[in-house]
Each structure stands twice: as structure tokens, then as C-alpha cells.
Write a protein that holds these residues in place. Sequence first.
Motif, PDB file in Angstrom:
ATOM      1  N   HIS A 214       0.811  -1.217   0.000  1.00 23.60           N
ATOM      2  CA  HIS A 214       0.000   0.000   0.000  1.00 23.60           C
ATOM      3  C   HIS A 214       0.848   1.272   0.000  1.00 23.60           C
ATOM      4  O   HIS A 214       0.421   2.292  -0.554  1.00 23.60           O
ATOM      5  CB  HIS A 214      -0.931   0.026   1.223  1.00 23.60           C
ATOM      6  CG  HIS A 214      -2.148  -0.824   1.082  1.00 23.60           C
ATOM      7  ND1 HIS A 214      -2.130  -2.185   1.271  1.00 23.60           N
ATOM      8  CD2 HIS A 214      -3.440  -0.512   0.768  1.00 23.60           C
ATOM      9  CE1 HIS A 214      -3.349  -2.678   1.088  1.00 23.60           C
ATOM     10  NE2 HIS A 214      -4.160  -1.690   0.788  1.00 23.60           N
ATOM     11  N   TYR A 215       1.991   1.251   0.660  1.00 19.69           N
ATOM     12  CA  TYR A 215       2.791   2.477   0.651  1.00 19.69           C
ATOM     13  C   TYR A 215       3.959   2.413  -0.338  1.00 19.69           C
ATOM     14  O   TYR A 215       4.713   3.377  -0.482  1.00 19.69           O
ATOM     15  CB  TYR A 215       3.288   2.847   2.048  1.00 19.69           C
ATOM     16  CG  TYR A 215       4.321   1.964   2.688  1.00 19.69           C
ATOM     17  CD1 TYR A 215       5.632   1.924   2.238  1.00 19.69           C
ATOM     18  CD2 TYR A 215       3.995   1.181   3.782  1.00 19.69           C
ATOM     19  CE1 TYR A 215       6.578   1.129   2.840  1.00 19.69           C
ATOM     20  CE2 TYR A 215       4.938   0.377   4.404  1.00 19.69           C
ATOM     21  CZ  TYR A 215       6.230   0.366   3.929  1.00 19.69           C
ATOM     22  OH  TYR A 215       7.175  -0.429   4.538  1.00 19.69           O
TER      23      TYR A 215
ATOM     24  N   PRO B 206       1.243   3.462  -5.751  1.00 20.82           N
ATOM     25  CA  PRO B 206       0.030   4.293  -5.727  1.00 20.82           C
ATOM     26  C   PRO B 206      -1.153   3.653  -6.426  1.00 20.82           C
ATOM     27  O   PRO B 206      -2.221   4.265  -6.538  1.00 20.82           O
ATOM     28  CB  PRO B 206       0.479   5.551  -6.466  1.00 20.82           C
ATOM     29  CG  PRO B 206       1.470   5.050  -7.483  1.00 20.82           C
ATOM     30  CD  PRO B 206       2.187   3.896  -6.807  1.00 20.82           C
TER      31      PRO B 206
ATOM     32  N   ARG C 256      -8.593   0.325  -1.850  1.00 19.51           N
ATOM     33  CA  ARG C 256      -8.061   1.689  -1.813  1.00 19.51           C
ATOM     34  C   ARG C 256      -7.931   2.177  -3.248  1.00 19.51           C
ATOM     35  O   ARG C 256      -7.256   1.560  -4.065  1.00 19.51           O
ATOM     36  CB  ARG C 256      -6.676   1.717  -1.168  1.00 19.51           C
ATOM     37  CG  ARG C 256      -6.138   3.144  -0.995  1.00 19.51           C
ATOM     38  CD  ARG C 256      -4.628   3.181  -0.848  1.00 19.51           C
ATOM     39  NE  ARG C 256      -3.954   2.810  -2.089  1.00 19.51           N
ATOM     40  CZ  ARG C 256      -2.637   2.751  -2.219  1.00 19.51           C
ATOM     41  NH1 ARG C 256      -1.850   3.012  -1.187  1.00 19.51           N
ATOM     42  NH2 ARG C 256      -2.087   2.408  -3.381  1.00 19.51           N
TER      43      ARG C 256
ATOM     44  N   GLY D  40      -3.996   6.197  -5.923  1.00 19.51           N
ATOM     45  CA  GLY D  40      -3.590   7.466  -5.329  1.00 19.51           C
ATOM     46  C   GLY D  40      -4.272   7.783  -4.022  1.00 19.51           C
ATOM     47  O   GLY D  40      -4.131   8.894  -3.504  1.00 19.51           O
ATOM     48  N   GLY D  41      -5.006   6.821  -3.468  1.00 25.06           N
ATOM     49  CA  GLY D  41      -5.730   7.059  -2.221  1.00 25.06           C
ATOM     50  C   GLY D  41      -4.808   7.165  -1.020  1.00 25.06           C
ATOM     51  O   GLY D  41      -3.624   6.817  -1.070  1.00 25.06           O
ATOM     52  N   ASP D  42      -5.371   7.636   0.080  1.00 30.71           N
ATOM     53  CA  ASP D  42      -4.596   7.811   1.312  1.00 30.71           C
ATOM     54  C   ASP D  42      -4.202   6.465   1.902  1.00 30.71           C
ATOM     55  O   ASP D  42      -4.932   5.474   1.800  1.00 30.71           O
ATOM     56  CB  ASP D  42      -5.401   8.608   2.345  1.00 30.71           C
ATOM     57  CG  ASP D  42      -5.641  10.047   1.899  1.00 30.71           C
ATOM     58  OD1 ASP D  42      -4.850  10.560   1.089  1.00 30.71           O
ATOM     59  OD2 ASP D  42      -6.634  10.645   2.362  1.00 30.71           O
ATOM     60  N   TYR D  43      -3.072   6.459   2.535  1.00 31.96           N
ATOM     61  CA  TYR D  43      -2.579   5.247   3.203  1.00 31.96           C
ATOM     62  C   TYR D  43      -3.305   5.065   4.525  1.00 31.96           C
ATOM     63  O   TYR D  43      -3.484   6.010   5.290  1.00 31.96           O
ATOM     64  CB  TYR D  43      -1.075   5.363   3.446  1.00 31.96           C
ATOM     65  CG  TYR D  43      -0.499   4.236   4.278  1.00 31.96           C
ATOM     66  CD1 TYR D  43      -0.315   2.976   3.725  1.00 31.96           C
ATOM     67  CD2 TYR D  43      -0.156   4.435   5.613  1.00 31.96           C
ATOM     68  CE1 TYR D  43       0.202   1.929   4.482  1.00 31.96           C
ATOM     69  CE2 TYR D  43       0.368   3.389   6.379  1.00 31.96           C
ATOM     70  CZ  TYR D  43       0.546   2.140   5.802  1.00 31.96           C
ATOM     71  OH  TYR D  43       1.058   1.115   6.557  1.00 31.96           O
ATOM     72  N   ILE D  44      -3.720   3.827   4.789  1.00 28.85           N
ATOM     73  CA  ILE D  44      -4.326   3.455   6.065  1.00 28.85           C
ATOM     74  C   ILE D  44      -3.437   2.390   6.692  1.00 28.85           C
ATOM     75  O   ILE D  44      -3.105   1.390   6.040  1.00 28.85           O
ATOM     76  CB  ILE D  44      -5.755   2.913   5.875  1.00 28.85           C
ATOM     77  CG1 ILE D  44      -6.644   3.950   5.209  1.00 28.85           C
ATOM     78  CG2 ILE D  44      -6.352   2.483   7.202  1.00 28.85           C
ATOM     79  CD1 ILE D  44      -8.049   3.441   4.904  1.00 28.85           C
TER      80      ILE D  44
ATOM     81  N   TRP E 103      -6.849  -0.494   9.215  1.00 27.88           N
ATOM     82  CA  TRP E 103      -7.591  -1.171   8.142  1.00 27.88           C
ATOM     83  C   TRP E 103      -8.375  -2.341   8.725  1.00 27.88           C
ATOM     84  O   TRP E 103      -9.547  -2.543   8.388  1.00 27.88           O
ATOM     85  CB  TRP E 103      -6.604  -1.659   7.079  1.00 27.88           C
ATOM     86  CG  TRP E 103      -7.226  -2.376   5.924  1.00 27.88           C
ATOM     87  CD1 TRP E 103      -7.582  -1.844   4.721  1.00 27.88           C
ATOM     88  CD2 TRP E 103      -7.576  -3.768   5.856  1.00 27.88           C
ATOM     89  NE1 TRP E 103      -8.134  -2.803   3.903  1.00 27.88           N
ATOM     90  CE2 TRP E 103      -8.144  -3.998   4.582  1.00 27.88           C
ATOM     91  CE3 TRP E 103      -7.479  -4.829   6.743  1.00 27.88           C
ATOM     92  CZ2 TRP E 103      -8.595  -5.247   4.182  1.00 27.88           C
ATOM     93  CZ3 TRP E 103      -7.943  -6.082   6.356  1.00 27.88           C
ATOM     94  CH2 TRP E 103      -8.485  -6.286   5.081  1.00 27.88           C
TER      95      TRP E 103
END
Length: 578
Positions: free
Chosen positions: A477-478, A481, A513, A516-520, A525
Motif C-alpha cells: 500500500h505504501y 500508488p 483503496r 492514489g488514495g490515502d494510506y491506512i 484497516w
Amino acid sequence: MSADPQQPNPLDVEARAVLADATASMSPQSALLAWLDWVSHLAASPGKQSELATLALTQAAQLAGYLRDRVMAGPGEAHDCIEPPALDRRFAAPEWRHWPFDLWHQAFLLNERWWDAATHGVPGVDRHHENVVAFVARQWLDMFSPGNQLATNPVALKRTFEEGGANLLRGLSILADNVQRALAKRPPPGAEDFVVGRDVGITPGKVVLRNRLIELIQYTPTTAKVHPEPILIVPAWIMKYYILDLSPHNSLVKYLVDQGHTVFCVSWKNPGLEERDLGMDDYLDLGARAALDAVNAIVPGRKVHATGYCLGGTLLAIAAAAMARDGDDRLASLSLFTAQTDFTEPGELGLFIDESQVSLLEAQMQQKGYLRAEQMAGAFEMLRSYDLLWSRRVNEYLLGERRPMNDLMAWNADATRMPAKMHSQYLRRLFLDDDLSEGRYPVDGRPVSLGSLALPVFCVGTETDHVAPWRSVYKLHYLSPAEITFVLTSGGHNAGIVSEPGRPNRRYRLRTRPAGGDYIAPDEWFDATPPREGSWWPAWTDWLRARSGEPVRPPRMGAPSKGYGILGDAPGIYVLET
């Protein structure tokens, strides 16, 4: 002329290979360094020593109070002074509630908790060393668990009394058979009921590609029309592919074919001495890339749903990143099952991977040309010592019972080897140096970045995975993107993936996600994603269907005019190699 400083001295290699043979491939220096790090820092930590002394006194008082209550209250009425962990089944039998076994198992659990506190949280200890010391302490404690000894196991004693010792005689017979099978390198009993191509791995198909490293199987369609985008499955090379094509009722391949997908699957060769110099680049070129070229030739003009399991997923992530870097858009999507792309927290498998351990394995592999199948199997057995080692031995040798063989167990016993060069590069580039997540992993002489991935990703982690912990898998996820649909399913590394619809006690969590969504963070999560009952397979096929075109007639089997003729029936010949 002076020796190359980058190459180890041959005498050193030979000495370390002998050491590896004598220590079951475990580095004594690694264990010694971890112990010295822990004990020296503990000696210099009076505060931690005081905490441990206080904990010991508290536990002694708890055990004394339990003993008093036990005498006063009678059987089964005293409150436990310590509850076992939620998933701990060692002392679940009601016989453990009787004297003196209740006292023994309570004392053992308290001792286990004390050592957990002693091996964690000592200021200054390297994290890897802390994990190694804690792991070794757990292994030693497990050896002396009251459940693993006949004299202190009430279930085994009761069985022995009821059967007049017949269970122990059966246990001796099982022990003798196990030793004979191990010496003769024969599979466990019952494996003969799960023959590849007859009982497992029987979904109809054809081998359409064979090179020195893989066979590619194209499966026969079962529907009048199919989704136009084919699926290419790349399994891990540390296992045989047919875990994804077990018995007909739990075959993921058959399920996909019956859902109207054109499915291709890589079957890796079981390498021997001749393949000792095959490296990670060969696994990329002769494996993932060669298979993709074949799929493109057989199903021309269609993008491909690339799917990778475990290390096969890691390899596909590398290939997809290189394709994105080079402007190659042949992939429609990327699905990764229990596949790590960041190895900074690889889970308990990382206990066996440090510079000392890797150099020892490299010396041994240089002598033999490959890593033996038993070495990897032994490491996995230690990681799940209760499930794979102690509980089995108690059942077999003390209770005289053999667990019935099933298809997954038979597959697990059908282990594979790994070439020396590839395994060394894999351990160093991915585990030790973490080149992939750091953007240093080279493909065709240039580094690739997972940040280049833009195609949609379906990523699966399993709740009790000791090989690829789900929080480690989640790190994609990080790193990218891309749009990521992440699924967390019940089960472990293998049983969580082989999770067919209709199987009881299955659940999963799913959340997407957007690109380009925000990281959770993973724990956030988990808390925000409610569980769903059942298998995750239908959710995946729904996801694939949403990213596929309108159904068309099935493609032909193979493409002889393009060099991909039919070479034989599935499951091929590589999967049968021992």
C-alpha cells in the motif's frame, strides 16, 4: 596474483560446508551472537532485572494461591492463575483440569510467560537478536512441555491405562516406520492415495511450453464462452504448482476454468545439480517472461490477468514493475497471494536469515549445487513446532494415532529443491538487502520501482501466516500508488489460499483503496473492515470479471505456428520429478 577479496577462500567454504552438515544448516555463530547480545545487555539493565524478579515473585504467589484454592475448592472449581493464549490448544482437554496435571500446566504457562518477558524489551538488544533468543527459548520450553511427555500428559496416561499399553506399542511401530521412510526417502503413509495426475492435479489441460526451467500448462475450457483476458498463474518455486489444482472440489484452477476463464499455469522444474547456476534473472526470463510471451502468442491481442502466489507473486511484482518502467502494457491486472514486496519484517522466517546464516547456506549449496528440500521443510516445521512437530509426535508416539492423510498434507510432503545461485541471490537481494522495496532491484541492468505500478492489484494476505505475515504483505500500500483491493482471509499461508466455496469456518475482510488514495495503517484497516463469511474466491472472480471484456469463444489450445505446440497432457513431467 592476490586472491579476489570478493570471493571466499575455498578452504573457508569447505570448512563452513562441513559445519553446516554438522549443525543441520543452522549457524552456531548467529545463535551465539544473539545470546551474547541479550545476556550482556540484560546484565547491564538493573531495572529490567528488577522487573523480572518482581514478575517471578508475583507468579510464585499466583501459583501458591492457585494451589491453595485448588486444595480448598476441589477439582475443576479453582480459578486458573493464567489463561493460555487464545489459539493455544495444548491444554484444552478436560483431563488437564485434574490434579496434579492442572498445577503442572499452570506452572508451565507461567514459566513460558516469564521467559517471554525476559527475552523481550531488554534495552539495547538488536531486534533480530531479540527475536532469535525468544524463538530459541520457546523451542526449549516446548521440549519440556508437560504435554509432550508421557509421565505428565494425562490424556496419554489415560489412553495407556484404558488400552493396557497398546497405544504405546502402536507408537513404537509408527516410530519405526517413520525412521525407515526417512532413511529410504519415501513419502509419508497415505501419500500414495494422492498421486499427481491421477488424484490431484487432474484438471484437464495441455503443456504448451517447456524450457529448462518451466512447463506452461493451458487448461481446457469448460464453458461455451470465456472472458477474453486470460489468467497466467505463477506459483512459488519452493513448492509444486498443484497446490492450486488439488482435488477437484478444492482446485482453484478448476474453479477459475468453470467460471469461464482461460487459465495458464507455470509448473517449475525441480532443480538438481545441472541447474545450480540458474539465478533470479533466469527465473524472471525463463519463468514469468517466457510464460507471458507464450500466453500472448496463444491468445493474441488480449491483456493478461497476471497472478502470483508467494515467491511467484514477488517475481511477478518485479516483472510488472519492469514492464511499467519500459512502457509494456500487456497486463490487465496483477493479483498477489501471500506475496511480500517489502522484506524488512518478513516474519519468523527471518529468524533463519542473517549474514552468518546465509554465508553458511551458501557454502553448503556451493558444495551440493542446491538447497535440499528437507532444509526448507525443517525450517517451516520449527516455525510451527506445535502444529507440525509436537502435536504430531504426541498423537503418533504416545496415543498411537496417525492423522489421516489429505491432499494438502500429501502436497506438503512433495517438496522441491532450489538452485544454489538463485537461492543465494533471493536471500541477499530480497531478505538481507530489501532491494525491491528500496528501488534497487536490477532488471536488465536497470533498477525497478514498485512505485511505477499503475494497474489494479488484488492482494491477499492470510491471518495466521508464518511465512509471509499479512502486515508485511500489506506494505504494498505504501510502495505503490495503484488501486489495491486487499483481502485478509482466515487460515495460514497455504490453507488460507486453498479456501474453496462451501468450506466451513471460512471468513475474509475486503477493502479497496483507490489509485492514489490515502494510506491506512494495517491495524486501522483491520478495525475498519468488517469480516465476511465464506470463501474469498468468488470475490476475486467478481473483481476479475469487472476488469474483463465481454465473453468470447475460447482460444485454441496452443499455437503450433508460433512455436507453442502441444507437448503433452497436464500435469506435465516437471511436477513428477523427485
